[in-house]
Design an enzyme around this catalytic site. Structure first.
Site, PDB file in Angstrom:
ATOM      1  N   CYS A   1       3.963  -7.078   8.299  1.00  8.81           N
ATOM      2  CA  CYS A   1       4.847  -6.461   9.415  1.00  8.81           C
ATOM      3  C   CYS A   1       4.826  -7.598  10.519  1.00  8.81           C
ATOM      4  O   CYS A   1       3.812  -8.172  10.649  1.00  8.81           O
ATOM      5  CB  CYS A   1       4.184  -5.154   9.968  1.00  8.81           C
ATOM      6  SG  CYS A   1       4.841  -4.273  11.317  1.00  8.81           S
TER       7      CYS A   1
ATOM      8  N   GLU B   1       0.876  -1.196  -0.190  1.00  4.63           N
ATOM      9  CA  GLU B   1       0.083  -0.137   0.131  1.00  4.63           C
ATOM     10  C   GLU B   1       0.898   1.127  -0.139  1.00  4.63           C
ATOM     11  O   GLU B   1       1.870   1.520   0.869  1.00  4.63           O
ATOM     12  CB  GLU B   1      -0.968   0.049   1.228  1.00  4.63           C
ATOM     13  CG  GLU B   1      -2.013  -1.308   1.400  1.00  4.63           C
ATOM     14  CD  GLU B   1      -2.884  -0.747   2.612  1.00  4.63           C
ATOM     15  OE1 GLU B   1      -3.722  -1.628   2.786  1.00  4.63           O
ATOM     16  OE2 GLU B   1      -2.830   0.338   3.139  1.00  4.63           O
TER      17      GLU B   1
ATOM     18  N   CYS C   1       1.532  -5.196  16.598  1.00  5.19           N
ATOM     19  CA  CYS C   1       0.756  -4.211  17.477  1.00  5.19           C
ATOM     20  C   CYS C   1      -0.941  -4.439  17.183  1.00  5.19           C
ATOM     21  O   CYS C   1      -1.479  -4.656  16.099  1.00  5.19           O
ATOM     22  CB  CYS C   1       1.021  -2.646  16.771  1.00  5.19           C
ATOM     23  SG  CYS C   1       2.670  -2.213  17.152  1.00  5.19           S
TER      24      CYS C   1
ATOM     25  N   CYS D   1       2.700   8.345   1.644  1.00  5.63           N
ATOM     26  CA  CYS D   1       2.956   7.424   2.684  1.00  5.63           C
ATOM     27  C   CYS D   1       3.462   6.118   2.272  1.00  5.63           C
ATOM     28  O   CYS D   1       2.801   5.464   1.549  1.00  5.63           O
ATOM     29  CB  CYS D   1       1.780   7.374   3.462  1.00  5.63           C
ATOM     30  SG  CYS D   1       2.108   6.112   5.108  1.00  5.63           S
TER      31      CYS D   1
END
Ligand code: SAH
Length: 329
Positions: free
Chosen positions: A95, A75, A99, A88
């Site tokens: 990942c 993305e 989190c 961004c």
């Protein structure tokens, strides 16, 4: 480097052809000798990521799902602030930081992105801006999918390229890297001699809560993180920004604001409060207490703002678009 031993002007020629003249083949590079073009053809290719999917929001935000040569999807988002066009950039495919509030981690890291793939993200967005608006990318935040400091060397080289006058010439102060907090890399980053910005994803004012929200805190608790930030500030002479997602009933009380103020006081930092983008995969809700939380920080002498939101009508949350495509969400 693969082109070691070549004359310096060759690099200038290549940068001009690739970034300014947007060459798509080596044969177009008419002022490059034929024999050198053959060497280039054997060793390199001029591939850009493919735009696999594109979402346009009403506010001008564009979200791209880019496909890399091996089929990996990544993305990239363009946001239009009044001060410029901010992209961004993702730094990894998936990942591993885990989190609990983040959709990017729903798909584990399969690999790091290479330098050229990250540059490819900027190239794709820059081409769209150039063709459709006659504009260009002016700012970069490495805040997309992945942990940039888990792909440290590539991210640093990427920064050097986008910063280069002959490539995108994006000023170092217009580039920000965001990390979940890996202390030795924070220190190293401060010693690179680059004038780039650093943002730290903090999200909690104490270890008990932060370890629940962010796995990384179990390895590197706040004391170690804050020490690394202090070292960074001393070495780089730059301020850092703390990012703090406000989660309803989790980390958004006035007591949390007071604890946060105490925690970061020694680092004279700036706090960016982030309205949470809800994802169906977890229970977290957006805080209703943002204004009161901000006022309390300001009263405590902490500089802070609430982050402006973009792309409310598209899959704006980190990793949301990709996870949907891969049928995770
Ligand atoms: N790994 C790096 C960079 C990628 S995440 C880091 O942790 O900083 C970029 C930022 O987006 C982080 O602050 C992250 O916590 C935040 N983020 C993740 N999911 C979000 C969501 N659903 N809503 C708002 N912010 C989110």
């Amino acid at each position: 480097m693969l082109l070691e031993g070549q004359k310096k002007y060759r690099a200038t020629q290549l940068f001009t052809w690739i970034y300014e003249k947007k060459a798509t083949t080596f044969d177009e590079m008419s002022d490059v000798s034929k024999s050198f073009r053959e060497v280039l053809k054997q060793k390199f290719c001029l591939l850009k990521p493919k735009v696999f999917l594109r979402q346009n929001a009403k506010d001008g935000t564009i979200k791209l799902l880019l496909e890399m040569e091996d089929g990996a999807k990544v993305e990239t988002v363009l946001m239009r602030y009044n001060y410029g066009n901010v992209i961004c950039v993702s730094s990894q495919v998936g990942c591993n930081m885990g989190c609990s509030f983040c959709a990017s981690g729903l798909l584990k890291k399969s690999r790091n992105l290479t330098i050229d793939e990250m540059v490819g993200e900027v190239l794709c967005v820059n081409d769209i801006l150039c063709e459709e608006n006659g504009e260009r990318v002016t700012h970069i935040v490495v805040m997309g999918t992945g942990e940039p400091f888990d792909n440290y060397e590539n991210v640093i080289d990427f920064i050097k390229i986008v910063n280069n006058q002959k490539a995108f010439a994006i000023g170092a102060r217009h580039i920000t890297v965001s990390t979940c907090g890996i202390p030795d890399k924070i220190i190293r980053y401060g010693q690179e001699g680059l004038q780039v910005n650093l943002a730290i994803s903090l999200h909690a004012p104490n270890d008990t809560l932060r370890s629940k929200l962010m796995k990384i805190n179990r390895a590197y608790p706040l004391k170690v993180l804050i020490e690394a930030v202090k070292q960074y500030i001393a070495d780089a002479s730059r301020r850092v920004t703390y990012e703090y997602i406000l989660l309803d009933g989790v980390n958004d009380s006035l007591q949390d604001a007071d604890e946060l103020s105490e925690l970061i006081k020694p680092t004279f930092a700036y706090v960016n409060l982030i309205p949470y983008n809800e994802v169906t995969e977890n229970e977290f809700k957006r805080s209703k207490n943002a204004k009161a939380f901000m006022d309390r920080l300001i009263k405590n002498g902490v500089n802070c703002t609430i982050r402006k939101e973009f792309g409310a009508d598209i899959d704006a949350a980190c990793g949301q678009l990709r996870a949907k495509q891969e049928k995770i969400l």
